[in-house]
Design an enzyme around this catalytic site. Sequence first.
Site, PDB file in Angstrom:
ATOM      1  N   GLU A 140       0.919  -1.019  -0.077  1.00 56.66           N
ATOM      2  CA  GLU A 140       0.015   0.104   0.083  1.00 56.66           C
ATOM      3  C   GLU A 140       0.878   1.241   0.053  1.00 56.66           C
ATOM      4  OE1 GLU A 140      -2.292   2.497   3.125  1.00 56.66           O
ATOM      5  OE2 GLU A 140      -2.922   0.295   3.324  1.00 56.66           O
ATOM      6  N   CYS A 200      -3.202   7.362   5.112  1.00 58.03           N
ATOM      7  CA  CYS A 200      -3.253   6.945   3.795  1.00 58.03           C
ATOM      8  C   CYS A 200      -4.348   7.392   2.968  1.00 58.03           C
ATOM      9  CB  CYS A 200      -2.682   5.742   3.376  1.00 58.03           C
ATOM     10  SG  CYS A 200      -3.595   4.517   4.419  1.00 58.03           S
TER      11      CYS A 200
END
Length: 524
Positions: A264, A301
């Site tokens: 990620e 994020c």
Amino acid sequence: MPLTGQLIVGFARVSTAETFDAVDAASGAKLGPPFSVAGPAEIERACALAQAAFDPYRTAALDLRARFLDTCAESILALGDELIARAGLESGLPRARLEGERGRTVGQLRLFADVVRRGDFLGVRVDPAQPERKPLARSDLRQRKIALGPVTVFGASNFPLAFSAAGGDMASALAAGCPVIVKAHPSHPGTSELVAGAISSAARACDLPEGTYSHLAGPANELGAALVADPRIKAVGFTGSRAGGLALVKIAAARPEPIPVYAEMSSINPIVLLPGALKARTEAIATGFVNSLTLGAGQFCTNPGLVLALGGPELDRFLSLAGEALAKTAPAQMLSANICANYRRRVDHLASRSVSLVARGLEAGGGSVGSGALFVTDAREFLADRKLGEEVFGPASLAVRCRDMAQLAAVLEHLEGQLTATLHLADDDATIAARLIPILERKAGRILANGWPTGVEVSPAMVHGGPFPATSDSRGTSVGTLAIERFLRPVCYQDLPDSLLPPDLQSGNPLGLRRMVDGGYTSS
């Protein structure tokens, strides 16, 4: 549980001659004790133990594997305030945030324990033999999923608990039946050691193979690179920068046996403000946006780094209200001096391009604290400058003024892959939203309506992933029960005697699993 600064290799506590220091995120002062650096000998030992543990661990009874995950959760809770205090020093995150993160960490371990007990993740399929079928008989075919092998998990800087030594990648890999070697993030080695000690104790208490879990630390990239390159490692879980994730992907792809890297990496999470919603709820949307942008100093994020809307009085009012709110927000402690310095550089770089400043938060002053920033540009400039679509890790966002809905759609098409995309809409925006959703489905892993992307529920339906560069593999998720699928592969058994089949495939279904038999689901 006193900190020792030692590595955890299987069940052994290991010290090395080379050490590094933890740092207080707020003051920059060194925090004791010195932490051992894992070298080639420790990597070799951890990988050898993980390989030896693989078959015994993956074939252990489902109830035992589930009990191990539950015991991990209990052991982490038993660390008490010592864990929260140390995590606060090393990350600069406030107590309430860390207590919530501990709850998420424990909750996802228990969630995966339930997944393992149910056994659905095995995906059992049985196609019974049809010896009389014409023109060709059918063999007896049975399929289930098995673990990939030992997994390396990288601790993340922004989640010292939930994506670290006992985070989501570790929990889903262990649930799948994979031994795990954690590479601790160098920003919070003490926090990681405490958690790793709890996991190791849980493995001992459940009488699991010694190599089921190991914990290695060190500040250099070479440690992580060596783990990914080791032929005994079969998959990688990573949360961090795009540069870091792509470096690991490159190493994994260059191996004689390439392996998957579930990284990620990068996302700006566009927020689309449709006309009806912006006209009806300008003030509420502006307040919610600033709260989401500055939450946790923007170090998520899923931070809303991009806002798209049609130009006009409503957008002007939104920018005015958001700017007023942002100008009143205090600077917030960031995770480290390096992250703060990089955030400031990225904001200065953004400000030097074809954008206008809407507002900045209150002056940061000294220390590793970051102030919020909001800029605006028009769609023509955004489409002409790829740099405007790059992630700024921290509480900064860019608003893009679009001429019409066709241009707004063009901006969405122009974007890279994202973790999330959000629509703020009213009833009269439904037709427009319906035209945009197919674009968002191609661009993001999670689509929200009238909410904010910060905050990720750990649940069966959650997807925390998305097209590149949000992740290196858009087919999975790092949050939610579907995360277990990343660490499994299917195996088909053809015409094996029932006595040689694993229990989940045997004709009598001794585990009582829900299975697909001859195309239909049954528990018999």
